[in-house]
Every structure is written in C-alpha cells, then in structure tokens.
Design an enzyme around this catalytic site. Structure first.
Site, mmCIF file in Angstrom:
data_model
loop_
_atom_site.group_PDB
_atom_site.id
_atom_site.type_symbol
_atom_site.label_atom_id
_atom_site.label_comp_id
_atom_site.label_asym_id
_atom_site.label_seq_id
_atom_site.Cartn_x
_atom_site.Cartn_y
_atom_site.Cartn_z
ATOM 1 N N HIS A 52 0.838 -1.209 0.000
ATOM 2 C CA HIS A 52 0.000 0.000 0.000
ATOM 3 C C HIS A 52 0.872 1.259 0.000
ATOM 4 O O HIS A 52 2.052 1.203 0.370
ATOM 5 C CB HIS A 52 -0.883 0.011 1.258
ATOM 6 C CG HIS A 52 -1.898 -1.093 1.282
ATOM 7 N ND1 HIS A 52 -2.947 -1.134 2.171
ATOM 8 C CD2 HIS A 52 -2.032 -2.205 0.517
ATOM 9 C CE1 HIS A 52 -3.669 -2.225 1.962
ATOM 10 N NE2 HIS A 52 -3.131 -2.892 0.964
ATOM 11 N N GLN A 53 0.242 2.344 -0.382
ATOM 12 C CA GLN A 53 0.928 3.643 -0.296
ATOM 13 C C GLN A 53 1.311 3.902 1.167
ATOM 14 O O GLN A 53 0.494 3.736 2.076
ATOM 15 C CB GLN A 53 -0.009 4.743 -0.802
ATOM 16 C CG GLN A 53 0.639 6.110 -0.852
ATOM 17 C CD GLN A 53 -0.284 7.175 -1.432
ATOM 18 O OE1 GLN A 53 -1.445 6.895 -1.755
ATOM 19 N NE2 GLN A 53 0.230 8.382 -1.554
#
Ligand SMILES: CC(C)(COP(=O)(O)OP(=O)(O)OC[C@H]1O[C@@H](n2cnc3c(N)ncnc32)[C@H](O)[C@@H]1OP(=O)(O)O)[C@@H](O)C(=O)NCCC(=O)NCCS
Length: 215
Positions: A82-83
């Site tokens: 994920h970011q």
C-alpha cells in the site's frame, strides 16, 4: 532414458498418477509470470500462490529452470504494498464507491520484478516478498520471509531471512555459475547426474574444471 521415458518439461504431472506435484511452466496462464523448464511445485496449483499480481503495476515473476518449490510457498507481488507516504495506508481507490483515483506509481513502494534463479530450493511455507532476487543454487529455509536479495549458492532462513552459510567455496561456486548445467540439453543433463549428485566436492570441482577447459 529410464524405463523408456524422456523427461518432458511440458507435461503438467511429472509423477504418473500423482496430482499434488506439477511442473510449473505448463500451468502458467498469466503473461507476467515466466518460468523455466522442470521447475516444480508441491501443489496442484501455482498461480494462486502468486498474490497481489496486477497488470496495471506491470511487475513480473521470473523463475529459472529446475527450481524446487515446496508446498505453502507464497510469492507476494508489488500490488500488496500500500501507499506509505501519506497519512493512511487505506487503499480507497480499490474499493467501490470511494471518490479516489489510483496513486501515481511513484507514490507506491514498488520494488520491481521478483527474480528467482535456477536450481533454487524454496522450503515449505516460505514467503518471497516483492522485488527480491534469489541467485542460482540458493536454498530458502522453511517458513522464511525473504525480503532482501539472496546471493547464489547461499542458504538463508528465518524471518527476516538471514544467511546461514554459503554452500560451497568460491572456486566451486564460480565453476557452477560458469557451467550452468540447467541450460544444457536433457540428454546432457541426464549424463551429468552422477556429477551433479556426487558428494565428493573435490572430485566435482576437478570434473567441472576439466569440462570447462581449465586443466
Ligand atoms: C535451511 C535448512 C535447509 C537447513 O540448513 P542447514 O545448513 O542444514 O542448517 P542447520 O540445520 O545446521 O541449522 C543452522 C541454524 O539455522 C537454524 N535454522 C535452520 N532452518 C531454519 C529455518 N527454516 N528457519 C529458521 N531457522 C532455521 C537452525 O535452528 C540453526 O540455528 P542455530 O545455529 O542457532 O542452532 C532446513 O532447516 C530447512 O529449512 N529445510 C527446508 C525443508 C523443506 O521445507 N522442505 C520442503 C519439502 S521439499
């Protein structure tokens, strides 16, 4: 060849009457997975163990020839990450109804292709994280979590996987990396089996050296 059979890299089941072990190459359907001849997995299915693998990210899983992949091994691809450079890691853009666009690739912690060499033995339930490169002849211990690169002919284990030891001295390692037995014809590999399975490594060194024209 033995019992009148020739090893066939395009057959799905290398052991007659047994469906829990498959050659991986003929089982691959995704264009971003590339696997060499005779690599097998102790499972009925391969691609379900390659997770978070999305075309829009474009990362590839590349595995060489003659790898031995145990049951429960997982290849986690870049779509899993994920970011992390914003205040939330929640992937709104992947879920319906949220007013969110996919992040720029530069905002994702992408690690590139996962590359596994030739004759790599991956122990049961090991997890290979995105972007890892594992060298020819490496051994990955059972239940390891491999997050960084593994040099050729090195044994690693644990979470995080750390080097236990090098398998051979520098001279034999260099000979093996030059000889590349896995790239030879089926007939030649078949003839080489007594050398490839000889535990007298001094003798193996001499024979490889001779075949490579080193005296
Ligand atoms: C890694 C492995 C090949 C053993 O290698 P080895 O060089 O003989 O290692 P040793 O057994 O001498 O162990 C050396 C050290 O590593 C540790 N170790 C070995 N395997 C480990 C593993 N998978 N995870 C964590 N630590 C491990 C040992 O506890 C030992 O620790 P110590 O030095 O603190 O006592 C083996 O332990 C393994 O994991 N095999 C995988 C088997 C498998 O999954 N097969 C699937 C079917 S094909």
């Amino acid at each position: 060849m033995k019992n009148g059979k020739t090893p066939d890299p395009n057959t799905l089941y290398p052991i007659e009457g047994y469906e829990n072990e498959i050659y991986v190459k003929p089982a691959v359907t995704r264009g971003n997975i590339i696997v060499g001849d005779f690599t097998y997995i102790a499972d009925k299915d391969f691609e379900s163990h390659v997770t978070h693998h999305y075309d829009f990210i474009g990362d590839r899983l590349i595995i060489g020839r003659f790898c031995q992949i145990a049951a429960g091994v997982e290849f986690v691809m870049n779509g899993a990450n994920h970011q992390m450079n914003a205040v939330t890691t929640f992937p709104f853009y992947t879920l319906e109804g949220w007013n969110a666009e996919p992040p720029e690739h530069s905002d994702l912690p992408l690690k590139g292709d996962t590359i596994i060499g030739n004759d790599v033995w991956i122990g049961q339930n090991a997890t290979i994280l995105p972007g890892v490169h594992i060298g020819d002849g490496a051994i990955i211990g059972a239940c390891s979590v491999v997050g960084s690169d593994v040099p050729p002919y090195t044994i690693v284990a644990g979470d995080p996987a750390r080097e236990l030891r090098r398998r051979f001295d520098d001279e034999l390692t260099a000979l093996l990396l030059e000889f590349r037995w896995w790239d030879r014809s089926i007939e030649e590999i078949d003839r080489l089996i007594p050398i490839l399975t000889d535990s007298d490594l001094g003798r193996v060194k001499e024979q490889l050296g001779r075949m490579l024209g080193k005296g």
